[in-house]
Design an enzyme around this catalytic site. Structure first.
Site, PDB file in Angstrom:
ATOM      1  N   ASN A 118      -2.111  -7.248  17.610  1.00 26.31           N
ATOM      2  CA  ASN A 118      -0.845  -7.948  17.346  1.00 26.31           C
ATOM      3  C   ASN A 118       0.356  -7.287  18.017  1.00 26.31           C
ATOM      4  O   ASN A 118       1.487  -7.711  17.807  1.00 26.31           O
ATOM      5  CB  ASN A 118      -0.599  -8.072  15.838  1.00 26.31           C
ATOM      6  N   LYS A 119       0.117  -6.269  18.830  1.00 29.16           N
ATOM      7  CA  LYS A 119       1.226  -5.572  19.478  1.00 29.16           C
ATOM      8  C   LYS A 119       1.693  -6.328  20.720  1.00 29.16           C
ATOM      9  O   LYS A 119       1.076  -7.294  21.162  1.00 29.16           O
ATOM     10  CB  LYS A 119       0.821  -4.142  19.828  1.00 29.16           C
TER      11      LYS A 119
END
Length: 371
Positions: free
Chosen positions: A184-185
């Protein structure tokens, strides 16, 4: 629930990513040796403006490796923000040292230098500012404290790829920086991380510890305990492709933040991300705070959004609220943890999506009555 569910986050994996990962597969170099590791490390160091970058298995191991390279011992103390992901405190505890919790700035959500200053002791060995949700911490104030007391600054930049403090990218503003490439970065390698630094001796020590602390003079001989914190060539291939697009990813996040600012009815009691004039935020997460909500109200608000097909997530829990670190709450951190939530923000999110989210947020807030 709506058929068109909007998730909180998802990675963007394109043709270039598939091309490079397939090339790594076809090369046969699928473990912790291969050209893409070297290329990823060199490219990320250039991007952050640092001399060195060391790819690691994830952001948490990167933090632990940094602290281990500084020879943290039981009895030592490391000051960390009370509001952060638990990895920041856990990495300190892995060394046997004690995490000491500082309160946060109410605007940036990052560690408050005044709180840090009040916690410095003769046992303090490091300060770990977290560039929370993509906004950089006040690094000048923290550096001044560190230099006055001989304390190292380790940037937890897990969420802040490309964020800038006074025109300089995070990751090169302290002894070292540590980034995460979780799915999710801003850029991802699936799992993975990077340690950045300008200190050659520190880099070489961290590099040796990353690979079981194997002796450079005698193969399979180990003079101390090290770790297996390596990344694979397959992950690095994905990272190289993602790094090529990082400016595009960051530009879209800034655009999405602008859409939210236009669509949600902001007021003194309803806030979105605030950005200091000395900062450029990476806008990893869109942050929404509603003063009139308590924790139960915030959770009910999130459930109402989910019923409308919109995902969200609460702010991190405070470290001081967790059983292994339990202590009296710090006022700003505790308040933000109760009322804050994150809204969807990812590359493929459209303006129409944000308009829909904003309309639902405004409608739900209106049903709650006046502030």
């Amino acid at each position: 629930m709506s058929d068109s569910f909007i998730p909180i986050s998802k990675p963007f994996i394109g043709a270039r990513e598939k091309e490079l990962v397939l090339d790594a597969l076809n090369s046969g170099w699928v473990s912790s040796i291969g050209k893409y590791i070297d290329e990823f490390e060199a490219g990320f160091a250039r991007y952050c403006g640092t001399e060195y970058a060391l790819a690691v298995s994830n952001g948490t191991t990167g933090l632990h490796l940094a602290l281990a390279a500084l020879d943290l011992q039981p009895g030592d103390e490391v000051i960390v923000p009370d509001l952060t992901f638990v990895a920041t405190a856990n990495a300190v505890a892995y060394t046997g040292a004690t995490p000491i919790f500082a309160d946060i700035d109410p605007d940036t959500l990052c560690i408050d230098p005044a709180s840090v200053k009040s916690l410095i002791s003769e046992r303090t060995k490091a300060i770990i500012p977290v560039h929370l949700y993509g906004h950089p911490a006040d690094m000048d104030a923290l550096t001044e404290i560190g230099e006055a007391h001989g304390v190292h600054i380790i940037e937890d930049a897990a969420e802040a790829h490309g964020a800038e403090y006074k025109g300089r990218r995070v990751g090169g503003l302290g002894k070292c920086g540590v980034f995460s490439f979780y799915g999710n970065k801003i850029i991802t390698t699936g799992e993975g991380g990077m340690l950045t630094t300008n200190d050659r001796d520190f880099y070489l020590r961290a590099k040796r510890l990353r690979d079981h602390a194997m002796s450079p003079r005698r193969r399979y001989f180990h003079e101390e305990r090290g770790f297996n914190y390596r990344i694979t060539n397959l992950q690095a291939a994905l990272g190289v492709a993602q790094l090529e697009r990082i400016d595009d990813f960051l530009g879209r996040r800034a655009e999405i933040m602008g859409w939210y600012n236009s669509e949600i009815a902001i007021s003194d009691s309803v806030r979105l991300n605030r950005v200091k004039n000395w900062a450029k935020s990476a806008f990893w997460m869109v942050c929404l705070e509603v003063d009139r909500l308590d924790e139960a109200g915030r959770d009910a608000f999130m459930q109402a959004l989910k019923a409308r097909g919109i995902d969200s997530r609460p702010y991190f829990c405070t470290m001081s609220s967790m059983p292994m670190y339990k202590q009296p709450p710090l006022p700003v951190s505790a308040r933000k943890a109760r009322i804050g939530l994150n809204l969807p923000s990812y590359y493929e999110l459209t303006k129409r999506d944000v308009q829909r989210i904003g309309a639902d947020v405004n409608e739900l807030l209106a049903t709650m009555g006046p502030a």
